[in-house]
Design a protein around this motif. Structure first.
Motif, short mmCIF file in Angstrom:
data_model
loop_
_atom_site.label_atom_id
_atom_site.label_comp_id
_atom_site.label_asym_id
_atom_site.label_seq_id
_atom_site.Cartn_x
_atom_site.Cartn_y
_atom_site.Cartn_z
N ILE A 1 -0.76 15.79 -6.21
CA ILE A 1 -1.12 14.51 -5.59
C ILE A 1 -1.68 13.56 -6.64
O ILE A 1 -1.28 12.39 -6.73
N LYS A 2 -2.58 14.07 -7.47
CA LYS A 2 -3.20 13.24 -8.52
C LYS A 2 -2.15 12.72 -9.50
O LYS A 2 -2.16 11.55 -9.87
N ASP A 3 -1.24 13.61 -9.90
CA ASP A 3 -0.19 13.21 -10.85
C ASP A 3 0.72 12.14 -10.25
O ASP A 3 1.07 11.15 -10.93
N ARG A 4 1.10 12.31 -9.00
CA ARG A 4 2.00 11.34 -8.35
C ARG A 4 1.30 9.99 -8.20
O ARG A 4 1.93 8.93 -8.39
N ALA A 5 0.02 10.01 -7.87
CA ALA A 5 -0.71 8.75 -7.75
C ALA A 5 -0.75 8.03 -9.10
O ALA A 5 -0.58 6.80 -9.17
N ASN A 6 -0.96 8.78 -10.17
CA ASN A 6 -1.00 8.18 -11.51
C ASN A 6 0.36 7.59 -11.90
O ASN A 6 0.43 6.50 -12.48
N VAL A 7 1.42 8.33 -11.59
CA VAL A 7 2.78 7.85 -11.90
C VAL A 7 3.07 6.56 -11.13
O VAL A 7 3.62 5.59 -11.69
N LEU A 8 2.69 6.55 -9.86
CA LEU A 8 2.95 5.37 -9.02
C LEU A 8 2.12 4.18 -9.49
O LEU A 8 2.62 3.04 -9.53
N ASP B 1 0.86 -1.19 0.00
CA ASP B 1 0.00 0.00 0.00
C ASP B 1 0.89 1.24 0.00
O ASP B 1 1.89 1.29 0.71
N PHE B 2 0.49 2.24 -0.80
CA PHE B 2 1.21 3.51 -0.83
C PHE B 2 0.23 4.68 -0.81
O PHE B 2 -0.85 4.60 -1.39
N ILE B 3 0.66 5.75 -0.16
CA ILE B 3 -0.08 7.02 -0.19
C ILE B 3 0.77 8.02 -0.97
O ILE B 3 1.92 8.27 -0.62
N ALA B 4 0.21 8.56 -2.04
CA ALA B 4 0.93 9.54 -2.87
C ALA B 4 0.54 10.96 -2.44
O ALA B 4 -0.63 11.25 -2.22
N GLY B 5 1.54 11.82 -2.31
CA GLY B 5 1.26 13.22 -2.01
C GLY B 5 0.99 13.52 -0.56
O GLY B 5 0.25 14.46 -0.24
N PHE B 6 1.60 12.76 0.35
CA PHE B 6 1.45 13.07 1.77
C PHE B 6 1.99 14.47 2.04
O PHE B 6 2.93 14.92 1.37
N PRO B 7 1.41 15.20 3.00
CA PRO B 7 1.88 16.55 3.31
C PRO B 7 3.40 16.64 3.45
O PRO B 7 4.02 15.75 4.06
N THR B 8 3.98 17.67 2.88
CA THR B 8 5.41 18.01 2.86
C THR B 8 6.21 17.16 1.87
O THR B 8 7.41 17.38 1.73
N HIS C 1 -1.24 -1.13 -4.27
CA HIS C 1 -2.48 -0.42 -3.96
C HIS C 1 -2.08 1.03 -3.72
O HIS C 1 -1.40 1.32 -2.73
N VAL C 2 -2.48 1.92 -4.59
CA VAL C 2 -2.05 3.32 -4.52
C VAL C 2 -3.23 4.21 -4.16
O VAL C 2 -4.29 4.13 -4.80
N PHE C 3 -3.05 5.06 -3.16
CA PHE C 3 -4.09 5.98 -2.72
C PHE C 3 -3.56 7.41 -2.78
O PHE C 3 -2.48 7.68 -2.23
N PRO C 4 -4.26 8.32 -3.44
CA PRO C 4 -3.88 9.73 -3.34
C PRO C 4 -4.20 10.22 -1.93
O PRO C 4 -5.25 9.87 -1.38
N TYR C 5 -3.29 10.97 -1.33
CA TYR C 5 -3.55 11.46 0.02
C TYR C 5 -4.80 12.34 0.04
O TYR C 5 -5.00 13.19 -0.82
N SER C 6 -5.63 12.10 1.04
CA SER C 6 -6.80 12.96 1.25
C SER C 6 -6.87 13.31 2.73
O SER C 6 -6.58 12.49 3.60
N VAL C 7 -7.26 14.54 3.01
CA VAL C 7 -7.27 15.06 4.37
C VAL C 7 -8.38 14.41 5.20
O VAL C 7 -9.51 14.27 4.73
N ARG C 8 -8.04 13.98 6.39
CA ARG C 8 -9.02 13.54 7.38
C ARG C 8 -9.00 14.54 8.53
O ARG C 8 -7.96 14.74 9.15
N GLU C 9 -10.13 15.16 8.76
CA GLU C 9 -10.20 16.19 9.79
C GLU C 9 -9.77 15.64 11.16
O GLU C 9 -10.02 14.50 11.48
N ASN C 10 -9.12 16.50 11.92
CA ASN C 10 -8.69 16.21 13.28
C ASN C 10 -7.53 15.21 13.37
O ASN C 10 -7.22 14.71 14.45
#
Length: 275
Positions: free
Chosen positions: A197-204, A145-152, A174-183
């Motif tokens: 984020i979208k571009d990096r997820a597509n590349v991955l 599993d990977f998260i693309a575009g994590f903050p920073t 399994h590639v997931f674009p980072y999405s904000v979860r409140e709190n």
């Protein structure tokens, strides 16, 4: 474990392990009903047992299942955390009932990003895990599993993740674009632009597709055991022990495990003949 991007612990609470005896009895019932394969699954299965009185380990659970349910033909693991692998695990790799496909919760390939995610492994730990598995089960395959575009995350940090796909010999991504979860802590970190984020997820994802197809072509001529999952138009479709989809040009009973040889590739599936 409370990763900085994840809201799940706030909704579900701490891990809760099903007692080993109960798991064994469930599996005995499943096998008694004619099923050949069982998958151990959960939110964090390699953390198993720490909340139980005797604190059995995940490796100990696998040992008990194999010993106490001798008629079980295949035991498969869902997502595992390489930071939680204990010494006992390595001895289990010689057990042929344990399927040689390991899906690892990696999330990123850069050590600083992993630290900001509050993951407990490093890229080096992930690479060492995969190489050690291969030294004991040369036929093993890996997913992650990977998260693309994590903050920073910078372009250079993202490149580390792309490189890790090669260094860990990954074939199932399994590639997931980072999405904000409140709190969550990550929601308060400097965010990456959504288009990036979208571009990096597509590349991955594309990297994963390339590695997957590349590996498929190397399997032609190999033999494997196929678990038949369904029939369609006088053909059988199933999964091999490495979690690849396989198609056979004959109708075989669902649930059977049959020895096959790979004779070709059709898009994302292997073509096999029974032997």
């Amino acid at each position: 474990h409370r990763c900085t991007f994840c809201i799940i612990p706030f909704g579900r609470g701490n891990n809760r392990s099903v007692p080993a005896g109960e798991i064994v009895e469930r599996i005995k019932k499943i096998v008694g009903n004619g099923y050949k394969e069982v998958v151990l699954t959960g939110v964090d299965i390699t953390d198993y047992g720490k909340d139980l009185p005797a604190q059995p380990t995940f490796s100990n659970l696998i040992k008990r299942i194999i010993k106490l349910v001798p008629d079980l033909e295949q035991l498969r693991l869902s997502s595992i955390d390489c930071a939680e692998i204990d010494v006992e695990f390595w001895d289990l790799l010689s057990e042929k009932k344990l399927m040689p496909h390991f899906h690892i919760s990696l999330q990123a390939g850069n050590n600083l990003i992993l630290k900001r995610m509050k993951r407990r492994h490093s890229r080096e730990m992930a690479i060492d895990f995969c190489n050690k598995v291969l030294s004991k089960r040369k036929e093993a395959t890996f997913g992650a599993d990977f998260i693309a575009g994590f903050p920073t995350e910078t372009n250079e940090m993202f490149r580390d993740t792309l490189d890790l796909v090669d260094e860990c010999h990954l074939t199932h991504l399994h590639v997931f674009p980072y999405s904000v979860r409140e709190n969550t802590p990550a929601a308060r970190m400097p965010q990456v632009d959504k288009s990036v984020i979208k571009d990096r997820a597509n590349v991955l994802r594309q990297k994963g597709i390339e590695k997957f197809k590349e590996h498929l072509t190397t399997k032609v001529g190999e033999k494997n055991l196929i678990l038949i999952e369904k029939n369609h138009n006088q053909r059988s479709i199933g999964k091999d022990q490495n979690f690849f989809n396989v198609i056979l040009d004959e109708k075989i009973r669902e649930g059977d495990i049959v020895p096959c040889i790979y004779v070709g590739v059709n898009n994302d599936m292997l073509i096999a003949k029974r032997i």
